[in-house]
Design a protein around this motif. Sequence first.
Motif, short mmCIF file in Angstrom:
data_model
loop_
_atom_site.label_atom_id
_atom_site.label_comp_id
_atom_site.label_asym_id
_atom_site.label_seq_id
_atom_site.Cartn_x
_atom_site.Cartn_y
_atom_site.Cartn_z
N VAL A 82 13.02 -3.28 8.65
CA VAL A 82 12.40 -3.60 7.21
C VAL A 82 13.87 -3.97 6.44
O VAL A 82 13.43 -5.04 5.45
CB VAL A 82 11.81 -2.57 6.62
N GLU A 99 -3.53 8.08 -2.96
CA GLU A 99 -3.41 8.41 -1.62
C GLU A 99 -4.50 9.07 -0.99
O GLU A 99 -4.68 9.21 0.43
CB GLU A 99 -1.90 9.05 -1.46
N ALA A 130 6.44 -4.11 7.48
CA ALA A 130 7.07 -2.79 7.22
C ALA A 130 6.98 -1.77 8.15
O ALA A 130 6.89 -0.54 7.97
CB ALA A 130 6.38 -2.32 5.85
N GLU A 182 6.64 1.46 -11.55
CA GLU A 182 5.55 1.55 -12.32
C GLU A 182 4.38 2.45 -11.54
O GLU A 182 4.56 2.31 -10.36
CB GLU A 182 4.98 0.10 -12.52
N GLY A 198 0.82 -1.28 -0.14
CA GLY A 198 -0.03 0.00 0.00
C GLY A 198 0.79 1.21 -0.06
O GLY A 198 2.14 1.38 0.01
N GLU A 199 0.31 2.22 0.10
CA GLU A 199 1.02 3.73 -0.08
C GLU A 199 1.51 3.91 1.37
O GLU A 199 1.21 3.40 2.44
CB GLU A 199 -0.21 4.95 0.15
N GLY A 200 2.76 4.25 1.20
CA GLY A 200 3.69 4.89 2.25
C GLY A 200 4.30 3.67 2.98
O GLY A 200 4.95 3.64 4.02
N ASP A 219 11.35 0.16 11.78
CA ASP A 219 12.28 1.04 11.28
C ASP A 219 12.75 0.76 9.85
O ASP A 219 12.90 -0.43 9.68
CB ASP A 219 13.13 1.94 12.37
N TYR A 247 -5.18 -2.78 -7.32
CA TYR A 247 -5.88 -1.32 -7.25
C TYR A 247 -7.09 -1.35 -8.26
O TYR A 247 -8.24 -0.80 -8.08
CB TYR A 247 -4.91 -0.18 -7.52
N ASP A 269 9.57 -0.94 -8.50
CA ASP A 269 8.66 -0.62 -7.49
C ASP A 269 7.39 -0.73 -7.98
O ASP A 269 7.01 0.55 -9.07
CB ASP A 269 9.20 1.01 -7.30
N ARG A 323 2.35 7.70 -16.75
CA ARG A 323 2.18 7.92 -15.49
C ARG A 323 1.76 9.24 -14.92
O ARG A 323 0.69 9.58 -14.25
CB ARG A 323 3.86 7.54 -14.72
N LYS A 369 8.21 1.22 0.04
CA LYS A 369 8.91 0.46 -1.27
C LYS A 369 10.07 1.16 -1.80
O LYS A 369 11.00 0.48 -1.93
CB LYS A 369 7.76 0.36 -2.28
N THR A 422 11.95 3.55 -0.37
CA THR A 422 13.11 3.41 0.44
C THR A 422 13.84 2.13 0.59
O THR A 422 15.06 1.96 0.26
CB THR A 422 12.59 3.87 2.03
N1 T5A Z 1 -1.03 2.01 -9.18
C1 T5A Z 1 0.16 1.66 -9.62
C2 T5A Z 1 -2.19 1.49 -9.84
O1 T5A Z 1 -3.27 2.02 -9.37
N2 T5A Z 1 -2.04 0.60 -10.58
C3 T5A Z 1 -0.92 0.07 -10.95
O2 T5A Z 1 -0.85 -0.89 -11.78
C4 T5A Z 1 0.23 0.72 -10.52
C5 T5A Z 1 1.57 0.16 -10.88
C6 T5A Z 1 1.99 4.90 -7.59
C7 T5A Z 1 0.30 4.88 -7.56
O3 T5A Z 1 -0.14 4.50 -8.65
C8 T5A Z 1 -1.07 3.07 -8.41
C9 T5A Z 1 -0.66 2.84 -7.01
C10 T5A Z 1 -0.10 4.11 -6.40
O4 T5A Z 1 -1.00 5.02 -5.52
P1 T5A Z 1 3.58 6.25 -6.10
O5 T5A Z 1 3.56 7.85 -6.11
O6 T5A Z 1 4.55 5.51 -7.03
O7 T5A Z 1 2.06 6.27 -7.03
O8 T5A Z 1 3.02 5.79 -4.81
P2 T5A Z 1 3.53 4.47 -4.06
O9 T5A Z 1 3.98 3.31 -5.18
O10 T5A Z 1 2.43 3.98 -3.43
O11 T5A Z 1 4.51 4.75 -3.20
P3 T5A Z 1 4.90 5.81 -1.95
O12 T5A Z 1 5.52 6.72 -2.51
O13 T5A Z 1 3.38 6.41 -1.56
O14 T5A Z 1 5.44 4.95 -0.79
P4 T5A Z 1 6.54 3.91 -0.58
O15 T5A Z 1 7.29 4.06 -2.03
O16 T5A Z 1 6.01 2.74 -0.25
O17 T5A Z 1 7.06 4.55 0.50
P5 T5A Z 1 8.42 5.57 0.61
O18 T5A Z 1 9.77 4.73 0.80
O19 T5A Z 1 8.40 6.69 -0.45
O20 T5A Z 1 8.24 6.18 1.85
C11 T5A Z 1 7.20 7.05 2.41
C12 T5A Z 1 7.51 8.13 3.69
O21 T5A Z 1 7.80 7.11 4.70
C13 T5A Z 1 8.96 7.25 5.12
C14 T5A Z 1 9.90 7.76 4.01
O22 T5A Z 1 11.01 8.59 4.36
C15 T5A Z 1 8.97 8.62 3.18
O23 T5A Z 1 8.86 9.90 3.77
N3 T5A Z 1 9.57 5.90 5.45
C16 T5A Z 1 9.48 5.55 6.75
N4 T5A Z 1 9.07 6.02 7.90
C17 T5A Z 1 9.25 5.49 9.05
N5 T5A Z 1 9.73 4.19 9.10
C18 T5A Z 1 10.06 3.36 8.02
N6 T5A Z 1 10.36 2.04 7.92
C19 T5A Z 1 9.92 4.20 6.79
N7 T5A Z 1 9.91 3.96 5.48
C20 T5A Z 1 9.65 4.88 4.79
#
Ligand code: T5A
Length: 201
Positions: free
Chosen positions: A188, A151, A181, A36, A8-10, A184, A99, A90, A47, A13, A15
Amino acid sequence: MFITFEGGEGAGKTTQIRRLAATLAARGHPVLRTREPGGTPHAEAVRGLLLGRGGWDPMSETLLLFAARREHVTRLIGPALAAGIWVLSDRFADSTMVYQGHAQGDDRALIATLSRATLGPVWPSLTLILDIDPAIGVARAVGRGDANRFEAEGLAFHRRIRAAFLEIAAAEPARCVVIDASGDDEAVAAAVLAAVESRAA
Ligand code: T5A
Protein backbone atom coordinates in the motif's frame (compact mmCIF):
# COMPACT_ATOMS: atom_id res chain seq x y z
CA MET A 1 1.10 20.02 -1.40
CA PHE A 2 -2.01 19.47 0.67
CA ILE A 3 -2.68 15.71 0.62
CA THR A 4 -5.70 14.12 2.27
CA PHE A 5 -6.17 10.45 3.08
CA GLU A 6 -9.75 9.22 2.93
CA GLY A 7 -11.55 5.90 3.07
CA GLY A 8 -13.54 3.65 5.35
CA GLU A 9 -12.69 2.42 8.82
CA GLY A 10 -9.48 0.44 9.19
CA ALA A 11 -8.35 1.09 5.61
CA GLY A 12 -4.89 1.99 6.93
CA LYS A 13 -4.97 5.79 6.62
CA THR A 14 -3.09 6.46 9.85
CA THR A 15 -0.50 3.80 9.07
CA GLN A 16 0.09 5.13 5.56
CA ILE A 17 0.17 8.78 6.55
CA ARG A 18 2.89 7.98 9.06
CA ARG A 19 4.90 6.13 6.43
CA LEU A 20 4.52 8.82 3.78
CA ALA A 21 5.46 11.56 6.27
CA ALA A 22 8.64 9.67 7.14
CA THR A 23 9.54 9.15 3.47
CA LEU A 24 8.93 12.80 2.59
CA ALA A 25 10.84 14.05 5.62
CA ALA A 26 13.79 11.81 4.68
CA ARG A 27 13.75 13.47 1.25
CA GLY A 28 13.96 16.90 2.86
CA HIS A 29 10.33 18.03 2.54
CA PRO A 30 9.01 19.83 5.61
CA VAL A 31 5.85 17.88 6.50
CA LEU A 32 2.94 18.37 8.88
CA ARG A 33 0.81 15.35 9.80
CA THR A 34 -2.66 16.08 11.10
CA ARG A 35 -6.14 14.57 11.36
CA GLU A 36 -9.88 15.24 11.35
CA PRO A 37 -11.92 15.73 13.29
CA GLY A 38 -9.14 17.45 15.19
CA GLY A 39 -5.75 18.97 14.52
CA THR A 40 -6.01 21.99 16.87
CA PRO A 41 -6.97 22.12 20.56
CA HIS A 42 -10.50 23.39 19.83
CA ALA A 43 -11.04 20.94 17.00
CA GLU A 44 -9.75 18.07 19.15
CA ALA A 45 -12.31 19.06 21.79
CA VAL A 46 -15.04 18.81 19.13
CA ARG A 47 -13.67 15.39 18.14
CA GLY A 48 -14.26 14.21 21.69
CA LEU A 49 -17.89 15.33 21.45
CA LEU A 50 -18.52 13.69 18.08
CA LEU A 51 -16.81 10.34 18.45
CA GLY A 52 -18.24 9.58 21.86
CA ARG A 53 -21.90 8.88 22.13
CA GLY A 54 -24.23 9.36 19.16
CA GLY A 55 -27.54 11.14 19.50
CA TRP A 56 -26.57 14.30 17.64
CA ASP A 57 -29.10 15.95 15.40
CA PRO A 58 -27.57 15.26 11.93
CA MET A 59 -27.28 18.92 10.95
CA SER A 60 -25.77 19.80 14.34
CA GLU A 61 -23.17 17.11 13.73
CA THR A 62 -22.34 18.51 10.29
CA LEU A 63 -22.08 22.05 11.68
CA LEU A 64 -19.77 20.88 14.46
CA LEU A 65 -17.55 19.15 11.91
CA PHE A 66 -17.30 22.33 9.86
CA ALA A 67 -16.62 24.45 12.95
CA ALA A 68 -13.74 22.11 13.80
CA ARG A 69 -12.55 22.11 10.17
CA ARG A 70 -12.63 25.89 9.96
CA GLU A 71 -10.41 26.06 13.07
CA HIS A 72 -8.12 23.44 11.57
CA VAL A 73 -7.82 25.26 8.25
CA THR A 74 -7.40 28.80 9.56
CA ARG A 75 -5.06 28.04 12.45
CA LEU A 76 -3.01 25.10 11.22
CA ILE A 77 -3.36 23.95 7.61
CA GLY A 78 -3.49 27.35 5.88
CA PRO A 79 -0.47 28.80 7.75
CA ALA A 80 1.54 25.60 7.18
CA LEU A 81 0.85 25.62 3.44
CA ALA A 82 1.74 29.32 3.29
CA ALA A 83 5.08 28.47 4.93
CA GLY A 84 5.82 25.86 2.27
CA ILE A 85 5.12 22.87 4.49
CA TRP A 86 3.47 19.81 2.97
CA VAL A 87 0.30 18.96 4.90
CA LEU A 88 -0.95 15.38 5.19
CA SER A 89 -4.39 15.10 6.74
CA ASP A 90 -6.03 11.92 7.97
CA ARG A 91 -9.55 12.69 6.60
CA PHE A 92 -10.95 16.07 5.50
CA ALA A 93 -14.15 17.44 3.92
CA ASP A 94 -14.83 14.36 1.75
CA SER A 95 -15.47 12.44 4.98
CA THR A 96 -18.33 14.79 5.86
CA MET A 97 -19.83 14.46 2.40
CA VAL A 98 -19.58 10.67 2.68
CA TYR A 99 -20.47 9.95 6.34
CA GLN A 100 -22.95 12.73 7.06
CA GLY A 101 -24.18 13.27 3.49
CA HIS A 102 -24.28 9.90 1.75
CA ALA A 103 -24.44 7.49 4.69
CA GLN A 104 -26.52 9.46 7.19
CA GLY A 105 -28.66 11.34 4.66
CA ASP A 106 -27.75 14.90 5.64
CA ASP A 107 -28.21 17.60 2.98
CA ARG A 108 -25.33 17.23 0.51
CA ALA A 109 -25.94 20.59 -1.12
CA LEU A 110 -25.60 22.20 2.31
CA ILE A 111 -22.36 20.30 2.92
CA ALA A 112 -20.95 21.52 -0.41
CA THR A 113 -22.01 25.08 0.43
CA LEU A 114 -20.39 24.87 3.87
CA SER A 115 -17.17 23.61 2.28
CA ARG A 116 -17.02 26.57 -0.07
CA ALA A 117 -18.02 29.11 2.59
CA THR A 118 -15.75 27.94 5.41
CA LEU A 119 -12.60 26.62 3.74
CA GLY A 120 -11.82 29.40 1.29
CA PRO A 121 -9.02 28.45 -1.06
CA VAL A 122 -7.72 25.64 1.16
CA TRP A 123 -8.56 22.47 -0.73
CA PRO A 124 -6.51 19.29 -1.19
CA SER A 125 -4.27 19.12 -4.23
CA LEU A 126 -4.33 15.32 -3.93
CA THR A 127 -6.76 12.98 -2.18
CA LEU A 128 -5.77 9.35 -1.72
CA ILE A 129 -8.82 7.16 -1.22
CA LEU A 130 -7.76 3.97 0.50
CA ASP A 131 -10.26 1.41 -0.71
CA ILE A 132 -10.92 -1.84 1.10
CA ASP A 133 -13.71 -4.38 1.56
CA PRO A 134 -15.52 -3.00 4.64
CA ALA A 135 -15.62 -6.44 6.26
CA ILE A 136 -11.80 -6.43 6.33
CA GLY A 137 -11.45 -2.77 7.26
CA VAL A 138 -13.89 -2.87 10.15
CA ALA A 139 -12.29 -6.08 11.47
CA ARG A 140 -8.90 -4.33 11.40
CA ALA A 141 -10.25 -1.24 13.18
CA VAL A 142 -12.16 -3.20 15.79
CA GLY A 143 -9.19 -5.58 16.28
CA ARG A 144 -7.13 -2.57 17.28
CA GLY A 145 -9.61 -1.99 20.15
CA ASP A 146 -11.40 1.23 21.12
CA ALA A 147 -14.03 1.16 18.34
CA ASN A 148 -15.72 4.55 17.84
CA ARG A 149 -19.43 4.89 17.22
CA PHE A 150 -19.06 4.85 13.43
CA GLU A 151 -17.00 1.69 13.55
CA ALA A 152 -19.85 0.12 15.53
CA GLU A 153 -22.31 0.60 12.61
CA GLY A 154 -23.39 -2.41 10.52
CA LEU A 155 -21.78 -3.56 7.27
CA ALA A 156 -24.51 -1.97 5.11
CA PHE A 157 -23.47 1.45 6.49
CA HIS A 158 -19.82 0.76 5.67
CA ARG A 159 -20.72 -0.40 2.16
CA ARG A 160 -22.47 2.92 1.57
CA ILE A 161 -19.31 4.68 2.77
CA ARG A 162 -17.14 2.74 0.36
CA ALA A 163 -19.46 3.36 -2.59
CA ALA A 164 -19.65 7.09 -1.82
CA PHE A 165 -15.87 7.51 -1.70
CA LEU A 166 -15.58 5.70 -5.04
CA GLU A 167 -18.26 7.99 -6.46
CA ILE A 168 -16.28 11.08 -5.40
CA ALA A 169 -13.10 9.59 -6.91
CA ALA A 170 -14.88 8.95 -10.21
CA ALA A 171 -16.30 12.48 -10.27
CA GLU A 172 -12.96 14.18 -9.47
CA PRO A 173 -10.16 12.21 -11.16
CA ALA A 174 -7.81 15.21 -11.24
CA ARG A 175 -7.76 15.34 -7.43
CA CYS A 176 -8.48 11.77 -6.31
CA VAL A 177 -6.52 8.54 -6.65
CA VAL A 178 -8.02 5.26 -5.46
CA ILE A 179 -5.47 3.04 -3.72
CA ASP A 180 -6.10 -0.68 -3.24
CA ALA A 181 -5.65 -0.93 0.55
CA SER A 182 -6.09 -4.69 0.83
CA GLY A 183 -2.41 -5.53 0.46
CA ASP A 184 0.22 -5.46 3.19
CA ASP A 185 1.66 -2.20 4.54
CA GLU A 186 4.58 -2.24 2.10
CA ALA A 187 2.44 -2.74 -0.99
CA VAL A 188 0.00 0.00 0.00
CA ALA A 189 2.88 2.38 0.86
CA ALA A 190 4.42 1.81 -2.58
CA ALA A 191 1.11 2.65 -4.28
CA VAL A 192 0.71 5.77 -2.12
CA LEU A 193 4.22 6.99 -2.93
CA ALA A 194 3.74 6.34 -6.65
CA ALA A 195 0.55 8.43 -6.61
CA VAL A 196 2.25 11.28 -4.76
CA GLU A 197 5.29 11.24 -7.05
CA SER A 198 3.15 11.26 -10.18
CA ARG A 199 1.12 14.27 -8.96
CA ALA A 200 4.08 16.17 -7.49
CA ALA A 201 6.16 15.86 -10.66
N1 T5A B 1 -15.93 11.22 10.52
C1 T5A B 1 -14.79 11.94 10.32
C2 T5A B 1 -17.17 11.67 10.07
O1 T5A B 1 -18.19 11.01 10.30
N2 T5A B 1 -17.22 12.84 9.37
C3 T5A B 1 -16.10 13.61 9.14
O2 T5A B 1 -16.21 14.68 8.54
C4 T5A B 1 -14.84 13.13 9.65
C5 T5A B 1 -13.60 13.95 9.43
C6 T5A B 1 -12.87 9.24 12.83
C7 T5A B 1 -14.32 8.94 12.61
O3 T5A B 1 -15.01 10.13 12.36
C8 T5A B 1 -15.85 9.94 11.24
C9 T5A B 1 -15.23 8.84 10.43
C10 T5A B 1 -14.55 7.99 11.45
O4 T5A B 1 -15.42 6.99 11.89
P1 T5A B 1 -10.96 7.67 13.66
O5 T5A B 1 -10.80 6.97 14.98
O6 T5A B 1 -9.99 8.74 13.31
O7 T5A B 1 -12.41 8.23 13.64
O8 T5A B 1 -11.13 6.54 12.61
P2 T5A B 1 -10.71 6.40 11.11
O9 T5A B 1 -10.33 7.72 10.55
O10 T5A B 1 -11.74 5.62 10.41
O11 T5A B 1 -9.43 5.55 11.19
P3 T5A B 1 -9.21 4.11 11.74
O12 T5A B 1 -8.38 4.36 12.94
O13 T5A B 1 -10.44 3.31 11.92
O14 T5A B 1 -8.46 3.40 10.60
P4 T5A B 1 -7.26 3.81 9.65
O15 T5A B 1 -6.55 5.02 10.13
O16 T5A B 1 -7.77 3.81 8.28
O17 T5A B 1 -6.33 2.55 9.81
P5 T5A B 1 -5.05 2.32 10.73
O18 T5A B 1 -3.85 2.71 10.01
O19 T5A B 1 -5.30 2.87 12.08
O20 T5A B 1 -5.10 0.74 10.78
C11 T5A B 1 -6.11 0.03 11.48
C12 T5A B 1 -5.52 -1.32 11.94
O21 T5A B 1 -5.19 -2.09 10.81
C13 T5A B 1 -3.79 -2.36 10.78
C14 T5A B 1 -3.14 -1.37 11.72
O22 T5A B 1 -1.95 -1.87 12.27
C15 T5A B 1 -4.22 -1.16 12.77
O23 T5A B 1 -4.19 -2.17 13.73
N3 T5A B 1 -3.35 -2.19 9.39
C16 T5A B 1 -3.16 -3.22 8.55
N4 T5A B 1 -3.29 -4.55 8.70
C17 T5A B 1 -3.03 -5.32 7.61
N5 T5A B 1 -2.62 -4.83 6.40
C18 T5A B 1 -2.46 -3.50 6.22
N6 T5A B 1 -2.08 -3.02 5.01
C19 T5A B 1 -2.74 -2.63 7.31
N7 T5A B 1 -2.72 -1.28 7.47
C20 T5A B 1 -3.10 -1.03 8.74
